[in-house]
Motif scaffolding. Structure first.
Motif, PDB file in Angstrom:
ATOM      1  N   GLN A  14       0.835  -1.191   0.000  1.00 31.79           N
ATOM      2  CA  GLN A  14       0.000   0.000   0.000  1.00 31.79           C
ATOM      3  C   GLN A  14       0.872   1.244   0.000  1.00 31.79           C
ATOM      4  O   GLN A  14       1.750   1.398   0.840  1.00 31.79           O
ATOM      5  N   THR A  15       0.612   2.117  -0.954  1.00 24.72           N
ATOM      6  CA  THR A  15       1.282   3.414  -0.983  1.00 24.72           C
ATOM      7  C   THR A  15       0.290   4.489  -0.584  1.00 24.72           C
ATOM      8  O   THR A  15      -0.933   4.265  -0.576  1.00 24.72           O
ATOM      9  N   GLY A  47      -2.360   7.092  -0.108  1.00 23.71           N
ATOM     10  CA  GLY A  47      -3.522   7.504  -0.873  1.00 23.71           C
ATOM     11  C   GLY A  47      -4.093   6.433  -1.783  1.00 23.71           C
ATOM     12  O   GLY A  47      -4.997   6.715  -2.571  1.00 23.71           O
ATOM     13  N   GLN A  48      -3.576   5.224  -1.660  1.00 26.32           N
ATOM     14  CA  GLN A  48      -4.059   4.131  -2.504  1.00 26.32           C
ATOM     15  C   GLN A  48      -4.575   2.981  -1.657  1.00 26.32           C
ATOM     16  O   GLN A  48      -4.235   2.854  -0.478  1.00 26.32           O
ATOM     17  N   GLY A  49      -5.381   2.133  -2.271  1.00 27.71           N
ATOM     18  CA  GLY A  49      -5.811   0.934  -1.596  1.00 27.71           C
ATOM     19  C   GLY A  49      -4.733  -0.127  -1.657  1.00 27.71           C
ATOM     20  O   GLY A  49      -3.796  -0.035  -2.452  1.00 27.71           O
ATOM     21  N   GLU A  70      -2.607  -3.170  -2.699  1.00 33.80           N
ATOM     22  CA  GLU A  70      -2.391  -3.772  -4.011  1.00 33.80           C
ATOM     23  C   GLU A  70      -1.849  -5.185  -3.821  1.00 33.80           C
ATOM     24  O   GLU A  70      -0.860  -5.391  -3.115  1.00 33.80           O
ATOM     25  N   GLN A  84     -11.874  -4.166 -12.028  1.00 32.93           N
ATOM     26  CA  GLN A  84     -11.430  -2.938 -11.402  1.00 32.93           C
ATOM     27  C   GLN A  84     -12.511  -2.432 -10.475  1.00 32.93           C
ATOM     28  O   GLN A  84     -13.703  -2.579 -10.742  1.00 32.93           O
ATOM     29  N   GLN A 122     -12.963  10.697  -3.573  1.00 29.42           N
ATOM     30  CA  GLN A 122     -11.654  10.353  -3.040  1.00 29.42           C
ATOM     31  C   GLN A 122     -11.484  10.939  -1.640  1.00 29.42           C
ATOM     32  O   GLN A 122     -10.851  10.340  -0.777  1.00 29.42           O
ATOM     33  N   THR A 147     -10.011   6.066   6.347  1.00 30.57           N
ATOM     34  CA  THR A 147     -10.221   5.758   4.933  1.00 30.57           C
ATOM     35  C   THR A 147     -11.070   4.505   4.834  1.00 30.57           C
ATOM     36  O   THR A 147     -10.787   3.501   5.492  1.00 30.57           O
ATOM     37  N   GLN A 178      -9.615   2.512  -4.328  1.00 31.73           N
ATOM     38  CA  GLN A 178      -8.576   3.427  -3.844  1.00 31.73           C
ATOM     39  C   GLN A 178      -8.945   4.099  -2.536  1.00 31.73           C
ATOM     40  O   GLN A 178      -8.118   4.745  -1.910  1.00 31.73           O
TER      41      GLN A 178
END
Lengths: 116, 115
Positions: free
Chosen positions: A37-38, A40-42, A44, B3, B9, B86, B107
């Motif tokens: 995970q980076t 701001g991302q979900g 991976e 996807q 966001q 989040t 995301q």
């Protein structure tokens, strides 16, 4: 058993060095997953195991990455010749065998890797 | 593989306001899961939806799975500062895949709550 354990929590390494992370899943769980995970991302997907068998590996994963789960219990993720782009949170998760009540992935606290 | 897209966001709300995040998949899902990640923490499983049109509630949180099983939503009523974090949806990688295998995560929607 208190959950999924990951070690270390943080790792700072110089570019080009090798690093290894460890994950201890919940003991009754036979499936173990590695995600990255980076910011701001979900998460991976990287790879996952059922018992000791590695069932799938992401095509995004270069040959520098390797994972093992030799006895179907703990797992290790090794990154060779680290690059700055490898900096991320590496998350491990586990789930019970199919057919048992499934409450989703149980994630560990992660290992935060910083490559300088 | 499929996807999973989430919107918005980011969402900033005043404490007491409602919040909704939406999740859309490019393929039909056999199930969808929702996770919450607090700042500095790791994702924590909230719920799984399996049936078409399913609605589940957890206190102030309401989760819905679309009739076509390609979208889902999470609604929080009267947000509190403890809701900060989040929120991710996740679905099986392959059509018909089970919840025991590889998941694709959206995301995420970052929720901030101003007291």
């Amino acid at each position: 058993d208190t959950g999924v354990s990951q070690d270390p929590r943080h790792k700072i390494t110089k570019r080009g060095q090798n690093v290894t992370f460890r994950c201890d899943p919940i003991s009754e769980h036979n499936r173990l997953y590695w995600y990255r995970q980076t910011l701001g991302q979900g998460p991976e997907f990287l790879t996952y195991f059922q018992n000791e068998a590695q069932l799938e590996k992401s095509r995004l994963l270069s040959d520098r990455f390797s994972a093992e789960r030799p006895k179907g219990s703990f797992s290790t993720l090794e990154i060779q010749r680290t690059e700055q782009g490898d900096s991320a949170m590496y998350l491990c998760a586990s789930t019970p065998p199919s057919g048992q009540p499934n409450y989703g992935y149980t994630f560990g606290s992660g290992t935060r890797l910083t490559v300088v | 593989g499929q996807q999973v897209m989430q919107i918005p966001q980011y969402q900033h709300v005043q404490e007491g306001e409602d919040f909704t995040t939406y999740c859309n998949s490019s393929t039909t899902l056999s199930n969808i899961q929702w996770y919450k990640q607090r700042p500095g923490g790791h994702p924590v499983f909230l719920i799984q939806l399996v049936k078409s049109g399913e609605v589940k509630k957890q206190k102030r949180l309401t989760f819905q799975f679309g009739e076509a099983k390609k979208n889902s939503s999470l609604h929080i009523t009267a947000t509190q500062t403890t809701d900060v974090g989040t929120y991710f949806c996740a679905g099986p990688w392959r059509a018909g895949g089970t919840s025991y295998g590889k998941l694709t995560f959206g995301q995420g929607t970052i929720l901030t709550v101003h007291p």
